[in-house]
Scaffold this active site. Structure first.
Site, PDB file in Angstrom:
ATOM      1  N   LYS A 171      41.844  43.217  84.794  1.00 27.39           N
ATOM      2  CA  LYS A 171      42.639  44.239  84.109  1.00 27.39           C
ATOM      3  C   LYS A 171      41.912  45.565  84.305  1.00 27.39           C
ATOM      4  O   LYS A 171      40.838  45.786  83.745  1.00 27.39           O
ATOM      5  CB  LYS A 171      42.796  43.930  82.626  1.00 27.39           C
ATOM      6  CG  LYS A 171      43.639  44.959  81.898  1.00 27.39           C
ATOM      7  CD  LYS A 171      43.818  44.596  80.436  1.00 27.39           C
ATOM      8  CE  LYS A 171      44.918  45.388  79.758  1.00 27.39           C
ATOM      9  NZ  LYS A 171      44.813  46.827  79.867  1.00 27.39           N
ATOM     10  N   GLU A 213      47.778  49.324  89.648  1.00 24.44           N
ATOM     11  CA  GLU A 213      46.996  50.139  88.722  1.00 24.44           C
ATOM     12  C   GLU A 213      45.962  50.922  89.541  1.00 24.44           C
ATOM     13  O   GLU A 213      45.189  50.332  90.304  1.00 24.44           O
ATOM     14  CB  GLU A 213      46.294  49.225  87.705  1.00 24.44           C
ATOM     15  CG  GLU A 213      45.498  49.955  86.658  1.00 24.44           C
ATOM     16  CD  GLU A 213      46.283  50.237  85.368  1.00 24.44           C
ATOM     17  OE1 GLU A 213      47.519  50.030  85.327  1.00 24.44           O
ATOM     18  OE2 GLU A 213      45.654  50.672  84.403  1.00 24.44           O
TER      19      GLU A 213
HETATM   20  P1  AMP Z   1      47.930  47.623  77.859  1.00 27.17           P
HETATM   21  O1  AMP Z   1      48.046  49.031  78.355  1.00 27.17           O
HETATM   22  O2  AMP Z   1      46.671  47.355  77.111  1.00 27.17           O
HETATM   23  O3  AMP Z   1      49.170  47.170  77.143  1.00 27.17           O
HETATM   24  O4  AMP Z   1      47.839  46.674  79.132  1.00 27.17           O
HETATM   25  C1  AMP Z   1      48.840  46.635  80.086  1.00 27.17           C
HETATM   26  C2  AMP Z   1      48.521  47.584  81.210  1.00 27.17           C
HETATM   27  O5  AMP Z   1      47.379  47.134  81.930  1.00 27.17           O
HETATM   28  C3  AMP Z   1      49.581  47.653  82.273  1.00 27.17           C
HETATM   29  O6  AMP Z   1      50.641  48.518  81.923  1.00 27.17           O
HETATM   30  C4  AMP Z   1      48.828  48.163  83.465  1.00 27.17           C
HETATM   31  O7  AMP Z   1      48.839  49.577  83.457  1.00 27.17           O
HETATM   32  C5  AMP Z   1      47.388  47.724  83.209  1.00 27.17           C
HETATM   33  N1  AMP Z   1      46.865  46.757  84.197  1.00 27.17           N
HETATM   34  C6  AMP Z   1      45.623  46.787  84.695  1.00 27.17           C
HETATM   35  N2  AMP Z   1      45.399  45.776  85.550  1.00 27.17           N
HETATM   36  C7  AMP Z   1      46.565  45.075  85.609  1.00 27.17           C
HETATM   37  C8  AMP Z   1      46.971  43.903  86.322  1.00 27.17           C
HETATM   38  N3  AMP Z   1      46.143  43.238  87.145  1.00 27.17           N
HETATM   39  N4  AMP Z   1      48.245  43.463  86.121  1.00 27.17           N
HETATM   40  C9  AMP Z   1      49.081  44.103  85.297  1.00 27.17           C
HETATM   41  N5  AMP Z   1      48.741  45.213  84.597  1.00 27.17           N
HETATM   42  C10 AMP Z   1      47.509  45.712  84.756  1.00 27.17           C
END
Ligand code: AMP
Length: 567
Positions: free
Chosen positions: A248, A298
């Site tokens: 992530k 990302e």
């Molecule tokens: P959050 O912002 O905490 O809700 O986490 C979701 C966000 O993590 C997504 O909208 C992406 O911008 C980010 N993200 C980072 N790495 C990944 C990944 N491998 N797959 C999907 N989302 C990712």
């Protein structure tokens, strides 16, 4: 269709706060709108003339608007300014001045929605020499023809300050109600093409079947898939049969659209950031093998010297940048981590499984190490392997992992049952001291609504500010979620109030509380140099005195540990 009808609708909407009532009023308006005006009406009702994701904007400064009002009403500019100073609202000022003038010139042709929309859109197209005069004329022409009420709403639209409380959800529900289709059907179409003009037209002309036919449009952003929180890695990997773990990354959601030679880049908020990231555009143009496609990923910023990920905060300085774009792209190099493909050469891939989409993704891009590549991932349902991968991700300076269902389709928008679960480390709570606050307003009146938090600097004996906390305390006794009310907290703090100005309060550093937070960020705003992101009240620490609160050293250590930074 006359603009008068729209102006009357605005006025009616202003008198209601209920979402249902607003939806009903707008649905009635939509029913009366012919198909060729739906684009204008769905936008104008939201106080816009372009969709939120469009790069175009009206962009008229207050000064120019003052001149246009003077010209249209025949009033000297000084009088317009005088009235504005009195009313504090240019909408009310123009209403007042047009009203005065109207008593003299009755019987004018009425304004149409088509004319207002066309003139306002045309404003954004003016550039170069003489553009200010042309903008002024476009506005003055409308105002000269407008009734006082119409003039008020035209001016507020130009200023992008309509403030009638019409959010996207209300427009969505109004489309569903006006054309007797389900909210889900409207949302499905909107997710793929967030343009209510198009959605309403399809619903009006072909009902639910028209909405079902919606497709992605290259160059127009769509609503992206989101992740749900998972309490633990174990629970996350047990949620799906075929599990893919991915790093992530703490960066910027990046949607790359390619149509032949043309590239667009959008964020998760549908913002078009193509112009701000020429380096990304160039990488995409060079390393995407398909003619047409849409990739999801990302982008993180890198430290120019160490090559390690930098916090999103720093990368975000590139997003809104209008000048020195090339310089910024050298200062903050980027790494694009691609994790999905949703469109390829004429075909929508959203209904395929993630496993299948991954194969297309691998075939579509040429990977460039550290710059433009597939996100780091591991297919496993084994907890030990998953834990190892999670640790690797943190060590690499990333935020955690996302656990994905390889059998799942790409689900726009809603977080529920989408097939993505996020796991990131829970930050250790901190014991901080309350050193100030602000009096609350509205429901919070009479209580200290937001608290200024501080940590200790043992050498100087000072308390250094590290954030503001607005949540975690309950407004009402009946709130089950929180353990303490704002009133109780205010009572504890009152004896220690040292000094008060209009709304800010200085409080002697006596009361220690435990807070949780999302992250520690560097911050020039606070004298500690750090800011706790989203601090929440956990509990009072009556057992601790202020000189037992956590220290700046501790915050520095936690900052270094988070996401593996500094390791
Ligand atoms: P959050 O912002 O905490 O809700 O986490 C979701 C966000 O993590 C997504 O909208 C992406 O911008 C980010 N993200 C980072 N790495 C990944 C990944 N491998 N797959 C999907 N989302 C990712």
């Amino acid at each position: 269709m006359e603009y008068k009808l729209l102006a009357e609708t605005y006025a009616e909407l202003e008198t209601y706060s209920s979402k249902l009532k607003k939806t009903e009023i707008i649905a009635k308006l939509f029913k009366e709108t012919p198909a060729n005006l739906l684009e204008a009406v769905t936008l104008l009702i939201q106080g816009r003339v372009f969709p939120s994701w469009s790069e175009k904007e009206i962009g008229v400064a207050e000064q120019l608007l003052l001149k246009a009002i003077a010209k249209a009403t025949g009033q000297p500019a000084e009088d317009v300014i005088k009235d504005y100073k009195k009313s504090g609202d240019l909408g009310l000022t123009v209403e007042n001045l047009v009203n005065k003038k109207k008593q003299r010139t009755l019987g004018q042709e009425s304004l149409t929605i088509k004319k207002v929309f066309a003139n306002l859109q045309e404003i954004s197209e003016q550039g170069g020499s003489g553009s200010q005069d042309r903008k002024l004329d476009l506005i003055a022409e409308l105002l000269a023809q407008a009734t006082p009420q119409e003039a008020k709403y035209i001016v507020r639209t130009v200023l992008e300050q309509l403030r009638i409380g019409v959010a996207e959800g209300i427009v969505r529900d109004a489309v569903a109600s006006a054309y007797d289709v389900s909210v889900d059907a409207v949302e499905y179409a909107w997710n793929l093409l967030p343009d209510f003009g198009e959605v309403a037209k399809a619903a009006k002309e072909n009902g639910a079947s028209g909405l079902k036919k919606f497709k992605l449009k290259l160059g127009t952003p769509f609503i992206v898939q989101l992740a749900e929180k998972s309490p633990s890695l174990k629970e996350a990997i047990e949620s799906y049969k075929k599990v893919l773990l991915e790093y992530k990354y703490d960066g910027m959601r990046t949607l790359i659209h390619k149509k032949g030679d043309k590239i667009w880049v959008f964020t998760r908020n549908l913002e078009n950031i193509t112009a701000a990231f020429p380096d990304l555009v160039q990488m995409a143009r060079k390393n995407i093998k398909a003619d047409d496609c849409v990739l999801d990923g990302e982008t993180i910023g890198l430290d120019k010297k160490t090559g390690r990920p930098i916090p999103f905060q720093q990368l975000s300085t590139r997003i809104k940048r209008k000048y020195d774009i090339e310089k910024a792209s050298v200062e903050i190099p980027i790494d694009v981590n691609l994790f999905d493909i949703v469109y390829l050469d004429g075909k929508n891939l959203m209904d395929l499984t993630l496993g299948e989409r991954k194969k297309y993704l691998a075939k579509t891009i040429r990977e460039v190490h550290g710059k433009f590549h597939v996100a780091e991932g591991l297919t496993t349902s084994d907890l030990k392997e998953a834990e190892k991968f999670y640790k690797e991700s943190l060590k690499a300076g990333e935020e955690g992992v996302i656990v994905k269902d390889l059998d799942a389709q790409y689900v726009s928008g809603r977080r529920v049952a989408g097939g993505w679960l996020k796991i990131k480390p829970v930050m250790e709570n901190l014991d901080v001291v309350i050193i100030g606050g602000t009096w609350g307003t509205g429901k919070r009146a009479g209580t200290i609504g937001s608290l200024h938090l501080a940590i200790r600097e043992p050498e100087s004996g000072k308390f250094l500010e590290c954030g503001m906390m607005g949540t975690g305390l309950k407004e009402k006794e009946s709130d089950k979620e929180f353990s303490m009310t704002l009133k109780e907290m205010t009572k504890i703090l009152k004896p220690y109030i040292e000094h008060e100005s209009a709304s800010a309060i200085k409080i002697k550093p006596k009361v220690v509380i435990e807070v949780a937070y999302e992250e520690i960020q560097k911050s020039p705003t606070y004298d500690s140099g750090f800011a706790l992101r989203f601090p929440r009240f956990i509990r009072l620490r009556p057992d601790k005195s202020a000189d037992e609160a956590d220290t700046i050293e501790r915050v520095k250590t936690l900052y270094g540990q988070q996401k593996g930074r500094g390791k």
